[in-house]
Design a protein around this motif. Sequence first.
Motif, PDB file in Angstrom:
ATOM      1  N   GLU A  68       9.242  50.229  20.697  1.00  0.00           N
ATOM      2  CA  GLU A  68      10.306  51.373  22.330  1.00  0.00           C
ATOM      3  C   GLU A  68       9.352  52.042  23.081  1.00  0.00           C
ATOM      4  OE1 GLU A  68      14.118  53.030  20.815  1.00  0.00           O
ATOM      5  OE2 GLU A  68      14.393  51.312  19.523  1.00  0.00           O
ATOM      6  N   TRP A  69       8.174  52.845  22.332  1.00  0.00           N
ATOM      7  CA  TRP A  69       7.310  53.380  22.514  1.00  0.00           C
ATOM      8  C   TRP A  69       6.715  53.061  23.776  1.00  0.00           C
ATOM      9  CZ3 TRP A  69       6.853  58.028  24.314  1.00  0.00           C
ATOM     10  CH2 TRP A  69       5.499  58.841  24.727  1.00  0.00           C
ATOM     11  N   ARG A 109      11.205  56.528   7.102  1.00  0.00           N
ATOM     12  CA  ARG A 109      12.518  56.075   7.439  1.00  0.00           C
ATOM     13  C   ARG A 109      12.332  54.601   7.525  1.00  0.00           C
ATOM     14  NH1 ARG A 109      16.344  57.958   6.050  1.00  0.00           N
ATOM     15  NH2 ARG A 109      17.351  57.199   7.401  1.00  0.00           N
ATOM     16  N   LEU A 136       2.727  58.339  17.064  1.00  0.00           N
ATOM     17  CA  LEU A 136       4.441  58.759  16.563  1.00  0.00           C
ATOM     18  C   LEU A 136       4.264  59.204  15.338  1.00  0.00           C
ATOM     19  CD1 LEU A 136       6.342  56.067  19.596  1.00  0.00           C
ATOM     20  CD2 LEU A 136       5.661  57.934  19.614  1.00  0.00           C
ATOM     21  N   SER A 137       5.134  60.616  15.536  1.00  0.00           N
ATOM     22  CA  SER A 137       5.109  60.802  13.791  1.00  0.00           C
ATOM     23  C   SER A 137       7.080  60.968  13.730  1.00  0.00           C
ATOM     24  CB  SER A 137       4.675  61.438  13.588  1.00  0.00           C
ATOM     25  OG  SER A 137       4.588  62.831  14.686  1.00  0.00           O
ATOM     26  N   HIS A 138       7.544  59.795  13.003  1.00  0.00           N
ATOM     27  CA  HIS A 138       8.705  59.982  11.774  1.00  0.00           C
ATOM     28  C   HIS A 138       8.572  61.187  10.403  1.00  0.00           C
ATOM     29  CE1 HIS A 138      10.391  56.061  12.709  1.00  0.00           C
ATOM     30  NE2 HIS A 138       9.910  56.508  13.355  1.00  0.00           N
ATOM     31  N   LEU A 178      15.435  46.880  15.144  1.00  0.00           N
ATOM     32  CA  LEU A 178      15.141  46.239  13.912  1.00  0.00           C
ATOM     33  C   LEU A 178      16.376  47.719  12.918  1.00  0.00           C
ATOM     34  CD1 LEU A 178      11.344  45.855  13.583  1.00  0.00           C
ATOM     35  CD2 LEU A 178      13.304  43.910  13.813  1.00  0.00           C
ATOM     36  N   ARG A 179      16.975  47.568  12.382  1.00  0.00           N
ATOM     37  CA  ARG A 179      17.657  48.133  11.434  1.00  0.00           C
ATOM     38  C   ARG A 179      17.680  48.203  10.323  1.00  0.00           C
ATOM     39  NH1 ARG A 179      22.955  48.894  15.035  1.00  0.00           N
ATOM     40  NH2 ARG A 179      24.257  47.777  13.198  1.00  0.00           N
ATOM     41  N   LEU A 239      11.081  62.602   8.949  1.00  0.00           N
ATOM     42  CA  LEU A 239      11.291  61.927   7.343  1.00  0.00           C
ATOM     43  C   LEU A 239      10.918  60.763   7.488  1.00  0.00           C
ATOM     44  CD1 LEU A 239      15.053  62.900   7.271  1.00  0.00           C
ATOM     45  CD2 LEU A 239      13.009  64.115   6.391  1.00  0.00           C
ATOM     46  N   VAL A 267      15.721  60.339  14.216  1.00  0.00           N
ATOM     47  CA  VAL A 267      14.326  60.417  13.862  1.00  0.00           C
ATOM     48  C   VAL A 267      13.629  59.772  14.547  1.00  0.00           C
ATOM     49  CG1 VAL A 267      12.869  60.146  12.225  1.00  0.00           C
ATOM     50  CG2 VAL A 267      14.396  60.929  11.208  1.00  0.00           C
ATOM     51  N   ARG A 268      13.699  58.802  15.138  1.00  0.00           N
ATOM     52  CA  ARG A 268      13.266  58.062  16.164  1.00  0.00           C
ATOM     53  C   ARG A 268      12.983  58.413  17.352  1.00  0.00           C
ATOM     54  NH1 ARG A 268      15.355  53.213  15.314  1.00  0.00           N
ATOM     55  NH2 ARG A 268      13.910  52.924  14.521  1.00  0.00           N
ATOM     56  N   GLY A 283      10.148  48.675   8.972  1.00  0.00           N
ATOM     57  CA  GLY A 283      11.144  48.308   9.734  1.00  0.00           C
ATOM     58  C   GLY A 283      11.263  49.699  11.098  1.00  0.00           C
ATOM     59  N   ALA A 284      12.186  50.664  10.049  1.00  0.00           N
ATOM     60  CA  ALA A 284      12.017  51.798  11.806  1.00  0.00           C
ATOM     61  C   ALA A 284      11.100  51.857  12.031  1.00  0.00           C
ATOM     62  CB  ALA A 284      12.497  52.918  10.291  1.00  0.00           C
ATOM     63  N   ALA A 285       9.818  52.432  11.168  1.00  0.00           N
ATOM     64  CA  ALA A 285       8.462  52.575  11.917  1.00  0.00           C
ATOM     65  C   ALA A 285       8.281  51.782  13.278  1.00  0.00           C
ATOM     66  CB  ALA A 285       7.316  52.519  10.561  1.00  0.00           C
ATOM     67  N   GLN A 329       9.916  50.161  14.837  1.00  0.00           N
ATOM     68  CA  GLN A 329      11.563  50.014  16.215  1.00  0.00           C
ATOM     69  C   GLN A 329      10.856  50.667  17.064  1.00  0.00           C
ATOM     70  OE1 GLN A 329      13.694  47.627  17.310  1.00  0.00           O
ATOM     71  NE2 GLN A 329      13.989  48.665  18.994  1.00  0.00           N
ATOM     72  N   THR A 330      10.442  52.059  16.466  1.00  0.00           N
ATOM     73  CA  THR A 330      10.622  53.043  16.968  1.00  0.00           C
ATOM     74  C   THR A 330       8.412  52.493  18.069  1.00  0.00           C
ATOM     75  OG1 THR A 330      10.766  54.450  15.438  1.00  0.00           O
ATOM     76  CG2 THR A 330       9.530  55.529  16.840  1.00  0.00           C
TER      77      THR A 330
END
Lengths: 231, 139
Positions: A79-80, A68, A62-64, A176-177, A66, B99-100, A71-73, A75-76
């Motif tokens: 979710e996947w 982020r 999965l690629s962001h 995670l924010r 930008l 982005v997510r 923590g954001a990574a 969370q992504t």
Amino acid sequence: MPTSQHQQMQDVAVVIPVFNEAEVLRAVLDDVCATFPLVIVVDDGSSDSSKDIARASEAVVLSHVLNRGQGAAIQTGLEWALRRSETSVVVTMDSDGQHACHDAVRLVDRIRLGDVDCVLGSRMLGSSGDGGATGMRRAMLRLAVRYTRFSTGLPVTDTHNGLRAFTRETASHMRLRHAEMAHASEILETLAVNRARIAEIPVSVSYSDYSRSKGQSSVNSVNIVVDLLMR
Amino acid sequence: MLLVQVLLIGSFVFVAFISLRHRTDDRSQALRVGVVVSVGALIATAVLFPGLVTSVANWVGVGRGADLVLYIVAVVVMYLVVNTHLRMRDIERSITELVRQQAIDAAERENTMVERRSREIKLDITEKEPGVNPAPRAG
């Protein structure tokens, strides 16, 4: 190639956040993909060839677009992982090679006993020691541990270890924010709020010169505390 | 009227004009007009009758009118900084969410494509299987 170990790990998803780790990523992914059938790499907007290396492996990428933050990574990736109904255990792991794949397996084995919702790797437990952390780093980790025990009431011995295993249900509570390193404390807080039963097991961490140079400087612990207080 | 009074009131009118030109929705526009008019009235009074500000300052326990104005400005600036910080944080979170979602959507699309392709390949194989080696055409 499905191995017998793959069969046993059919219901496990391994989430690996990646940011500019081209140097070590291939070795890490080869190792993890040999054990786990579903490895989810979240490329957090790397500017080096990390993304291509990940794509060449057997991992799902999965690629962001930008950067982020870790923590954001994570969370992504969570979710996947949770979109797949077979997933019953989610493991998070660092991409810089500091974690050993066999330790991830031990975490999964531990969570499969069924008496806990989350298993955390700890550098401080047992004989594993802290894997050659430098004095300053050790002091910083201790401080983080004391703060977390105080704020969450969880009896943890290590707060910023990226090797963790969650049951599906526990993973689904994560929102995670905090983009930056404060997400480690955020994970523990979520566990505390949801009264998750946790266990810690000793894991080895190899601080190579590479991972040390990538790791955060101790000065950043000030930022982590401020982030958490400023919410 | 003193030159400084003309300049101060003039610059306020200019700023008010700019801030009111970008019309958003009706409710917040009405609110903004209210704020601009009342702040404008306050500033005009303070600029035109400096003695008034000083007596208010004395009443609340501050020596000079200018000091009182400085303190008020400091509070307003702090409010603006915090407000901006919170808004930026919300924007950052929205960006992360975008982005997510994009990352997940892209992976999803790729996944279904790979699945479809592997299904097609399988179809190909089963169709061709009976005659894997077609007899060479006589030439």
